[in-house]
Design an enzyme around this catalytic site. Structure first.
Site, PDB file in Angstrom:
ATOM      1  NE  ARG A   1      -7.596 -10.177   1.855  1.00  0.00           N
ATOM      2  CZ  ARG A   1      -7.315 -11.301   2.008  1.00  0.00           C
ATOM      3  NH1 ARG A   1      -5.564 -12.264   1.756  1.00  0.00           N
ATOM      4  NH2 ARG A   1      -7.659 -12.002   2.763  1.00  0.00           N
TER       5      ARG A   1
ATOM      6  CB  CYS B   1       0.191 -23.603  11.655  1.00  0.00           C
ATOM      7  SG  CYS B   1      -0.691 -22.746  12.231  1.00  0.00           S
TER       8      CYS B   1
ATOM      9  CD  GLN C   1     -20.542 -24.378   0.922  1.00  0.00           C
ATOM     10  OE1 GLN C   1     -20.928 -25.291   0.460  1.00  0.00           O
ATOM     11  NE2 GLN C   1     -20.292 -23.742   2.149  1.00  0.00           N
ATOM     12  CB  THR C   2     -17.285 -20.473  -5.045  1.00  0.00           C
ATOM     13  OG1 THR C   2     -18.561 -20.324  -5.500  1.00  0.00           O
ATOM     14  CG2 THR C   2     -16.947 -20.622  -6.596  1.00  0.00           C
TER      15      THR C   2
ATOM     16  CG  LEU D   1     -19.784 -18.551 -10.118  1.00  0.00           C
ATOM     17  CD1 LEU D   1     -18.375 -19.012 -10.189  1.00  0.00           C
ATOM     18  CD2 LEU D   1     -19.291 -17.150  -9.810  1.00  0.00           C
ATOM     19  N   GLY D   2     -22.447 -21.452 -10.675  1.00  0.00           N
ATOM     20  CA  GLY D   2     -22.947 -22.292 -10.241  1.00  0.00           C
ATOM     21  C   GLY D   2     -24.169 -21.708  -9.012  1.00  0.00           C
ATOM     22  CE1 TYR D   3     -25.444 -24.870  -4.048  1.00  0.00           C
ATOM     23  CE2 TYR D   3     -23.477 -23.766  -3.891  1.00  0.00           C
ATOM     24  CZ  TYR D   3     -24.068 -25.054  -3.589  1.00  0.00           C
ATOM     25  OH  TYR D   3     -24.039 -26.822  -2.893  1.00  0.00           O
TER      26      TYR D   3
ATOM     27  CD  GLU E   1     -16.696 -12.162   1.862  1.00  0.00           C
ATOM     28  OE1 GLU E   1     -16.801 -13.187   2.125  1.00  0.00           O
ATOM     29  OE2 GLU E   1     -15.944 -11.973   2.022  1.00  0.00           O
TER      30      GLU E   1
ATOM     31  CE1 TYR F   1     -17.534 -15.290   6.393  1.00  0.00           C
ATOM     32  CE2 TYR F   1     -18.880 -15.172   3.913  1.00  0.00           C
ATOM     33  CZ  TYR F   1     -17.496 -15.128   4.219  1.00  0.00           C
ATOM     34  OH  TYR F   1     -16.730 -14.453   4.006  1.00  0.00           O
TER      35      TYR F   1
ATOM     36  CG  ASP G   1     -15.203 -18.939   6.200  1.00  0.00           C
ATOM     37  OD1 ASP G   1     -14.537 -18.623   7.199  1.00  0.00           O
ATOM     38  OD2 ASP G   1     -14.615 -19.487   5.188  1.00  0.00           O
TER      39      ASP G   1
END
Length: 350
Positions: A25, A209, A51-52, A89-91, A46, A129, A147
DNA sequence: AAGCCGTGGTA
DNA sequence: TTACCAAGGCT
């Protein structure tokens, strides 16, 4: 000012003071000073963040960007290198598509990412997304970024009780109405940061908030129970056998799984199908010993109980599946988690 | 269009 | 221990 402008203004003011410091960032101060994020790093982050959680992604992001600093460098990597670096990390379809996408960008687009939502959407692994997020964050284009965080924040801000996923169009309309023409990239990141740190799924911190004054769910006391979700199906239990074969020189019998389907493209131990089907033929003629204990692992849509059978074979052994990998080339960290669990159990019992 | 596709943290 | 959950995309 309209309510939507008040929300956008308060949100950006909160973001300016509370933005998370993330490796991919460019923070709000530097961004306002004109610094632009590297589209390659934004895209990579991204994809990893799909989903992580941020916590799970950090180390992977660092390793990937150190090893492959540019999209061109990544495009030139071998498949097995990238799949091994992604292991855990998956997927894994994300990793296969990551490499496909990098090769398109490097080979057909001169190493430059498209800066529009439509251009990004055409690339492998980039859906609605990610296309909106990259065009907004990397190129400051005004796109509606939706998201899980944005869905939750919108459901609470506007007290939407329609269960997900049916509520998505309604929530998207709310997010679109809030989309600013100024600092759209920071706005998108602000909503997601708010969702990740304050407007959390459980025990939202409404007391601190910045939007407490304009949140309908907060006023009605319904924030903690939103968004509603349609109940999920229970996960069935599947069973299978994995074969751990070691040659007398220490080499291990491994196979690269087919690109499609579960753990596609990843390294693993030969084994039976994971179902209630009867076991298939073992991958080699030998004497087997069944290891005590079992590997338990839960995937997205089923629980797995894996039993292990081990053997040691001579240098002349010819496997019907997979191939022997010299022990010096084998790294457990190249394995997806269930396969690494099997390796760990085998080592403990050998 | 609904099912498939991982993992680790958390309560 | 179990179930839920996270910056979704593909088919």
């Amino acid at each position: 000012m309209r309510d939507t402008d008040v929300i956008g203004h308060d949100l950006l003011a909160w973001y300016d003071a509370n933005a998370r410091d993330l490796p991919w960032r460019v923070g709000p101060a530097a961004r306002r000073a004109g610094e632009r994020p590297d589209p390659y790093r934004v895209w990579l982050s991204e994809i990893m963040l799909q989903q992580t959680t941020v916590a799970a992604v950090r180390d992977y992001f660092h390793r990937f960007t150190t090893r492959w600093p540019t999209v061109t460098a990544l495009a030139e990597a071998e498949d097995a290198e990238v799949m091994g670096e992604w292991a855990g990390l998956g997927y894994y379809a994300r990793a296969r598509n990551l490499l496909k996408c990098a090769r398109v960008v490097a080979g057909e687009l001169h190493g430059t990412f498209p800066d529009t939502r439509e251009g990004l959407l055409a690339l492998p692994g980039i859906g609605p997304y990610t296309a909106a997020a990259v065009s907004s964050i990397a190129f400051d284009r005004a796109e509606t970024v939706m998201d899980g965080n944005v869905e939750r924040v919108m459901a609470r801000l506007f007290d939407v009780h329609t269960p997900l996923p049916a509520a998505k169009p309604e929530l998207f309309a709310h997010a679109e109405a809030l989309k600013p023409l100024e600092r759209p990239g920071d706005h998108a990141q602000a909503v997601m940061d708010l969702g990740a740190t304050i407007c959390t799924p459980r025990s939202p911190a409404c007391g601190i908030c910045p939007l407490i004054g304009v949140c309908t769910a907060r006023a009605r006391g319904t924030a903690p129970e939103l968004p509603k979700k349609t109940p999920k199906k229970p996960k069935p239990i599947r069973r299978g056998i994995a074969y751990l074969v070691q040659r007398s020189d220490g080499a291990l019998l491994l196979e690269t799984r087919p690109d499609k389907g579960l753990l596609g493209g990843m390294l693993g131990w030969p084994g039976t199908e994971w179902a209630e089907a009867p076991p298939e033929d073992p991958p080699i003629e030998t004497e087997w010993r069944t290891l005590p204990g079992e590997v338990r692992h839960t995937f997205t849509h089923f629980h797995l109980i894996l039993t292990l059978q081990a053997s040691t074979v001579g240098p002349e052994a010819m496997p019907t599946r997979g191939q022997f990998m010299p022990r010096a080339e084998f790294r457990p960290s190249d394995l997806p988690t269930v396969m690494r669990k099997a390796f760990d159990l085998w080592q403990a019992k050998s």
